[in-house]
Write a protein that holds these residues in place. Structure first.
Motif, PDB file in Angstrom:
ATOM      1  N   ASP A  62       0.785  -1.309   0.097  1.00 58.29           N
ATOM      2  CA  ASP A  62      -0.172  -0.109   0.056  1.00 58.29           C
ATOM      3  C   ASP A  62       0.965   1.329  -0.009  1.00 58.29           C
ATOM      4  O   ASP A  62       1.431   1.790   0.950  1.00 58.29           O
ATOM      5  CB  ASP A  62      -0.756   0.002   1.158  1.00 58.29           C
ATOM      6  CG  ASP A  62      -1.925   1.146   1.340  1.00 58.29           C
ATOM      7  OD1 ASP A  62      -1.664   2.194   0.481  1.00 58.29           O
ATOM      8  OD2 ASP A  62      -2.554   1.334   2.291  1.00 58.29           O
ATOM      9  N   PRO A  63       1.195   1.874  -1.368  1.00 55.71           N
ATOM     10  CA  PRO A  63       2.283   2.961  -1.272  1.00 55.71           C
ATOM     11  C   PRO A  63       1.808   4.216  -0.407  1.00 55.71           C
ATOM     12  O   PRO A  63       2.763   4.886   0.112  1.00 55.71           O
ATOM     13  CB  PRO A  63       2.034   3.350  -2.821  1.00 55.71           C
ATOM     14  CG  PRO A  63       1.456   1.881  -3.645  1.00 55.71           C
ATOM     15  CD  PRO A  63       0.720   1.481  -2.542  1.00 55.71           C
ATOM     16  N   GLN A 101      13.176   4.117 -15.794  1.00 55.57           N
ATOM     17  CA  GLN A 101      12.803   5.070 -14.694  1.00 55.57           C
ATOM     18  C   GLN A 101      11.556   5.440 -14.555  1.00 55.57           C
ATOM     19  O   GLN A 101      10.902   5.607 -15.770  1.00 55.57           O
ATOM     20  CB  GLN A 101      13.524   6.499 -14.918  1.00 55.57           C
ATOM     21  CG  GLN A 101      13.377   7.471 -13.923  1.00 55.57           C
ATOM     22  CD  GLN A 101      14.145   8.532 -14.191  1.00 55.57           C
ATOM     23  OE1 GLN A 101      14.041   9.431 -14.745  1.00 55.57           O
ATOM     24  NE2 GLN A 101      15.391   8.889 -13.379  1.00 55.57           N
ATOM     25  N   LEU A 102      10.724   5.149 -13.564  1.00 56.55           N
ATOM     26  CA  LEU A 102       9.353   5.230 -13.477  1.00 56.55           C
ATOM     27  C   LEU A 102       8.865   6.654 -12.743  1.00 56.55           C
ATOM     28  O   LEU A 102       7.889   7.167 -13.155  1.00 56.55           O
ATOM     29  CB  LEU A 102       8.810   4.355 -12.356  1.00 56.55           C
ATOM     30  CG  LEU A 102       9.064   2.757 -12.521  1.00 56.55           C
ATOM     31  CD1 LEU A 102       8.510   1.856 -11.312  1.00 56.55           C
ATOM     32  CD2 LEU A 102       8.550   2.206 -13.812  1.00 56.55           C
ATOM     33  N   SER A 103       9.977   7.411 -12.164  1.00 59.82           N
ATOM     34  CA  SER A 103       9.456   8.701 -11.477  1.00 59.82           C
ATOM     35  C   SER A 103      10.796   9.450 -11.391  1.00 59.82           C
ATOM     36  O   SER A 103      11.728   8.695 -10.769  1.00 59.82           O
ATOM     37  CB  SER A 103       8.548   8.747 -10.522  1.00 59.82           C
ATOM     38  OG  SER A 103       8.380   9.822  -9.914  1.00 59.82           O
ATOM     39  N   SER A 104      10.833  10.683 -11.478  1.00 59.00           N
ATOM     40  CA  SER A 104      11.953  11.471 -10.997  1.00 59.00           C
ATOM     41  C   SER A 104      11.386  12.815 -10.467  1.00 59.00           C
ATOM     42  O   SER A 104      11.030  13.648 -11.619  1.00 59.00           O
ATOM     43  CB  SER A 104      13.016  11.598 -12.039  1.00 59.00           C
ATOM     44  OG  SER A 104      14.168  12.572 -11.634  1.00 59.00           O
ATOM     45  N   ILE A 105      11.638  13.156  -9.171  1.00 64.05           N
ATOM     46  CA  ILE A 105      11.369  14.592  -8.868  1.00 64.05           C
ATOM     47  C   ILE A 105      12.509  15.253  -8.241  1.00 64.05           C
ATOM     48  O   ILE A 105      12.904  14.866  -7.180  1.00 64.05           O
ATOM     49  CB  ILE A 105      10.392  14.283  -7.558  1.00 64.05           C
ATOM     50  CG1 ILE A 105       8.928  13.610  -8.269  1.00 64.05           C
ATOM     51  CG2 ILE A 105       9.722  15.529  -7.188  1.00 64.05           C
ATOM     52  CD1 ILE A 105       7.863  13.273  -7.332  1.00 64.05           C
ATOM     53  N   SER A 106      12.658  16.269  -8.861  1.00 68.33           N
ATOM     54  CA  SER A 106      13.802  17.224  -8.473  1.00 68.33           C
ATOM     55  C   SER A 106      13.376  18.406  -7.565  1.00 68.33           C
ATOM     56  O   SER A 106      12.147  18.462  -7.569  1.00 68.33           O
ATOM     57  CB  SER A 106      14.458  17.772  -9.694  1.00 68.33           C
ATOM     58  OG  SER A 106      14.975  16.900 -10.245  1.00 68.33           O
ATOM     59  N   LEU A 176       5.241   6.197  -5.330  1.00 72.04           N
ATOM     60  CA  LEU A 176       5.586   5.267  -4.236  1.00 72.04           C
ATOM     61  C   LEU A 176       5.425   5.641  -2.874  1.00 72.04           C
ATOM     62  O   LEU A 176       5.945   5.089  -1.983  1.00 72.04           O
ATOM     63  CB  LEU A 176       7.073   4.738  -4.319  1.00 72.04           C
ATOM     64  CG  LEU A 176       7.379   3.368  -3.525  1.00 72.04           C
ATOM     65  CD1 LEU A 176       6.362   2.260  -3.763  1.00 72.04           C
ATOM     66  CD2 LEU A 176       8.863   3.028  -3.643  1.00 72.04           C
ATOM     67  N   GLY A 177       4.249   6.682  -2.728  1.00 72.89           N
ATOM     68  CA  GLY A 177       3.931   7.217  -1.768  1.00 72.89           C
ATOM     69  C   GLY A 177       2.434   7.550  -1.781  1.00 72.89           C
ATOM     70  O   GLY A 177       1.629   6.790  -2.150  1.00 72.89           O
ATOM     71  N   SER A 178       2.175   8.833  -1.276  1.00 64.52           N
ATOM     72  CA  SER A 178       0.862   9.239  -1.067  1.00 64.52           C
ATOM     73  C   SER A 178       0.127   9.634  -2.254  1.00 64.52           C
ATOM     74  O   SER A 178      -1.182   9.776  -2.568  1.00 64.52           O
ATOM     75  CB  SER A 178       0.747  10.428  -0.271  1.00 64.52           C
ATOM     76  OG  SER A 178       1.515  11.570  -0.663  1.00 64.52           O
ATOM     77  N   MET A 179       0.946   9.657  -3.530  1.00 66.56           N
ATOM     78  CA  MET A 179       0.382  10.171  -4.684  1.00 66.56           C
ATOM     79  C   MET A 179      -0.147   8.794  -5.320  1.00 66.56           C
ATOM     80  O   MET A 179      -0.838   8.827  -6.535  1.00 66.56           O
ATOM     81  CB  MET A 179       1.202  10.570  -5.587  1.00 66.56           C
ATOM     82  CG  MET A 179       1.722  11.880  -5.018  1.00 66.56           C
ATOM     83  SD  MET A 179       0.553  13.492  -5.075  1.00 66.56           S
ATOM     84  CE  MET A 179      -0.005  13.324  -3.567  1.00 66.56           C
ATOM     85  N   SER A 180      -0.099   7.580  -4.915  1.00 69.24           N
ATOM     86  CA  SER A 180      -0.589   6.524  -5.471  1.00 69.24           C
ATOM     87  C   SER A 180      -1.895   6.033  -4.925  1.00 69.24           C
ATOM     88  O   SER A 180      -2.188   6.184  -3.864  1.00 69.24           O
ATOM     89  CB  SER A 180       0.259   5.333  -5.467  1.00 69.24           C
ATOM     90  OG  SER A 180       0.217   4.099  -6.399  1.00 69.24           O
ATOM     91  N   ARG A 194      13.817   0.197  -7.308  1.00 63.06           N
ATOM     92  CA  ARG A 194      15.085   0.823  -6.831  1.00 63.06           C
ATOM     93  C   ARG A 194      14.894   2.216  -6.483  1.00 63.06           C
ATOM     94  O   ARG A 194      14.189   3.075  -7.498  1.00 63.06           O
ATOM     95  CB  ARG A 194      16.218   0.637  -7.375  1.00 63.06           C
ATOM     96  CG  ARG A 194      17.633   1.261  -7.019  1.00 63.06           C
ATOM     97  CD  ARG A 194      18.910   0.959  -8.007  1.00 63.06           C
ATOM     98  NE  ARG A 194      18.976   1.662  -9.181  1.00 63.06           N
ATOM     99  CZ  ARG A 194      18.519   1.437 -10.284  1.00 63.06           C
ATOM    100  NH1 ARG A 194      18.219   0.082 -10.630  1.00 63.06           N
ATOM    101  NH2 ARG A 194      18.695   2.378 -11.373  1.00 63.06           N
ATOM    102  N   ILE A 195      14.940   2.495  -5.092  1.00 61.59           N
ATOM    103  CA  ILE A 195      14.698   3.941  -4.904  1.00 61.59           C
ATOM    104  C   ILE A 195      16.140   4.854  -4.424  1.00 61.59           C
ATOM    105  O   ILE A 195      16.972   4.290  -3.724  1.00 61.59           O
ATOM    106  CB  ILE A 195      13.921   4.023  -3.753  1.00 61.59           C
ATOM    107  CG1 ILE A 195      12.618   3.327  -3.759  1.00 61.59           C
ATOM    108  CG2 ILE A 195      13.459   5.498  -3.159  1.00 61.59           C
ATOM    109  CD1 ILE A 195      12.578   1.935  -3.382  1.00 61.59           C
ATOM    110  N   VAL A 196      16.328   5.703  -5.137  1.00 59.18           N
ATOM    111  CA  VAL A 196      17.582   6.586  -5.148  1.00 59.18           C
ATOM    112  C   VAL A 196      17.181   8.041  -4.559  1.00 59.18           C
ATOM    113  O   VAL A 196      16.428   8.797  -5.209  1.00 59.18           O
ATOM    114  CB  VAL A 196      18.223   6.862  -6.354  1.00 59.18           C
ATOM    115  CG1 VAL A 196      19.608   7.506  -6.059  1.00 59.18           C
ATOM    116  CG2 VAL A 196      18.576   5.377  -6.906  1.00 59.18           C
ATOM    117  N   ILE A 197      17.661   8.306  -3.503  1.00 61.25           N
ATOM    118  CA  ILE A 197      17.558   9.771  -2.782  1.00 61.25           C
ATOM    119  C   ILE A 197      18.533  10.383  -2.638  1.00 61.25           C
ATOM    120  O   ILE A 197      19.727   9.950  -2.116  1.00 61.25           O
ATOM    121  CB  ILE A 197      16.975   9.444  -1.324  1.00 61.25           C
ATOM    122  CG1 ILE A 197      15.487   8.506  -1.385  1.00 61.25           C
ATOM    123  CG2 ILE A 197      16.652  10.722  -0.653  1.00 61.25           C
ATOM    124  CD1 ILE A 197      14.943   8.516  -0.282  1.00 61.25           C
TER     125      ILE A 197
END
Length: 426
Positions: A62-63, A101-106, A176-180, A194-197
């Motif tokens: 549950d993201p 890449q599924l998502s990228s937020i700068s 992968l958080g509240s936006m799903s 893979r999650i890259v922070i």
């Protein structure tokens, strides 16, 4: 009375259905966490990598329950007040499945702060703020209007003394958080997610009492994940009924930025993005001199009075002009911004988004909703964007300082789980 003529209604309505129902699918929810794969202690400006294992039969997540927790350690000889919250250390979040890449937020810290300011009122900050690295709420004596204003607008980060640390929890705002909007069937993916922070530099952690001498670190980093487990046989039947393809709707953001020199009266900002269903655009405006500078906040005070009530703006998408006439700063711009962020157009909401001195004088964030415009060939409720968006902003009086504009385009996205892979349509 003749029983045959008894007209009393039966005790149980006739429309009640007592036929057997199929049993509910047996399931369980387990809260657990994953940790970084590339170390345990991380310095400012470094990168954290985590792997979310996939492929276990009957397993979903549950993201919307995903939370990051970590400890901030101040190993310098100076104190630091976090920039609004502990999310200030998060610069960029990328999500991959395999090489895709599924998502990228700068500028993730900026995005989270804008959304938090508009969704959290004073009571929310008082009750849950300390968990996110916000300063304890200390009521002041409401003896003057100034004291009332200071208390109402307080949005201060927690202070970490030299040699001290602070453990925080930050809800993740991403696909992968509240936006799903639905559970992810990660059992249907062969490779790990893979999650890259990427972390911000040390000066962007907040307001330092003096130039930091020593080291800062982030450790005990965890990503809390809510797992859902069902019978693999039931899941297999569900997937077969869906033709082997499971679609998950979500919301994502794309960021772009530009800088404008001091003395400019006009801004034309290209926002390069392609989207089948863009639902909103909002732009944060900050003084360039404050970005990474010592002794100031990046997120606390945006334009600080340099962009005042004589600003007007509009967006152009191809030949379409949105809105049809320029929006002026102040009440109009706040109305459009709240509409873009899906907030009710209330006075109290408007006042929680800015510092007291900026209210109705500085438009530190501007925006527009795209959901009320023609949706020709759009994937969902938003607008089909197949050409560069242009922000046109007029400043009646030339700005006294250079500014940076960070634009975020909000869009609908559909994740597709099929044949062991995760792809997306956006």
């Amino acid at each position: 009375m003749n029983d045959a003529e008894n007209l009393y209604a039966p005790a149980i309505p006739s429309f009640y259905d007592f036929s057997p129902r199929p049993p509910a699918v047996k399931s369980e929810c387990i809260l657990s966490y994953i940790t970084p794969t590339n170390g345990t202690t991380f310095a400012p400006s470094s990168q954290i990598t985590m792997e979310l294992a996939c492929g276990t039969p009957g397993q979903m997540i549950d993201p919307s329950q995903t939370v990051l927790s970590y400890r901030l350690f101040n190993g310098t000889s100076q104190s630091v007040q976090l920039d609004k919250s502990a999310a200030c250390v998060l610069s960029q979040i990328d999500i991959f499945h395999g090489s895709r890449q599924l998502s990228s937020i700068s500028e993730y810290n900026l995005l989270q702060q804008v959304l938090t300011d508009f969704s959290c009122g004073a009571d929310d900050y008082e009750t849950s703020g300390t968990m996110r690295g916000v300063a304890d709420y200390v009521p002041v004596a409401i003896a003057t209007a100034a004291n009332f204003t200071d208390a109402y607008y307080a949005r201060l980060g927690a202070t970490i003394a030299p040699g001290a640390s602070l453990t925080v929890c930050v809800p993740l705002i991403s696909i992968l958080g509240s936006m799903s909007m639905r559970a992810w069937p990660i059992s249907q993916a062969k490779e790990s997610i893979r999650i890259v922070i990427k972390l911000t530099n040390v000066l962007n952690h907040g307001k330092w009492s003096a130039a930091p001498v020593g080291t800062c670190a982030i450790d005990n980093f965890k990503m809390w994940v809510s797992y859902i487990r069902i019978d693999p046989n039931v899941e297999r039947k569900m997937v077969m009924d869906l033709g082997g393809v499971i679609s998950i709707p979500c919301v994502d953001f794309v960021q772009t930025s530009t800088s404008v020199a001091a003395g400019s009266n006009y801004v034309s900002m290209p926002i390069a993005v392609r989207a089948k269903s863009a639902t909103a655009i909002f732009v944060a405006i900050r003084k360039t001199a404050n970005l990474g500078a010592l002794g100031v906040f990046n997120l606390d005070r945006f334009t600080g009075g340099d962009v005042v009530g004589n600003v007007s703006y509009r967006f152009k998408i191809g030949s379409t002009i949105i809105p049809s006439s320029y929006v002026t700063a102040g009440a109009e711009s706040r109305m459009e911004l709240m509409r873009a962020l899906g907030m009710q157009l209330s006075e109290s909401t408007a006042r929680t988004c800015v510092s007291a001195a900026d209210y109705l004088s500085t438009a530190f964030v501007i925006g527009v909703s795209l959901q009320c415009f023609p949706m020709t060939e759009a994937m969902g409720d938003g607008l089909l964007v197949d050409s560069t968006i242009i922000l046109e902003m007029n400043v009646g009086t030339a700005q006294t300082s250079a500014i940076r504009l960070d634009a975020f385009v909000q869009m609908e996205k559909t994740l597709v789980f099929a044949n062991g892979a995760i792809t997306f349509d956006a």
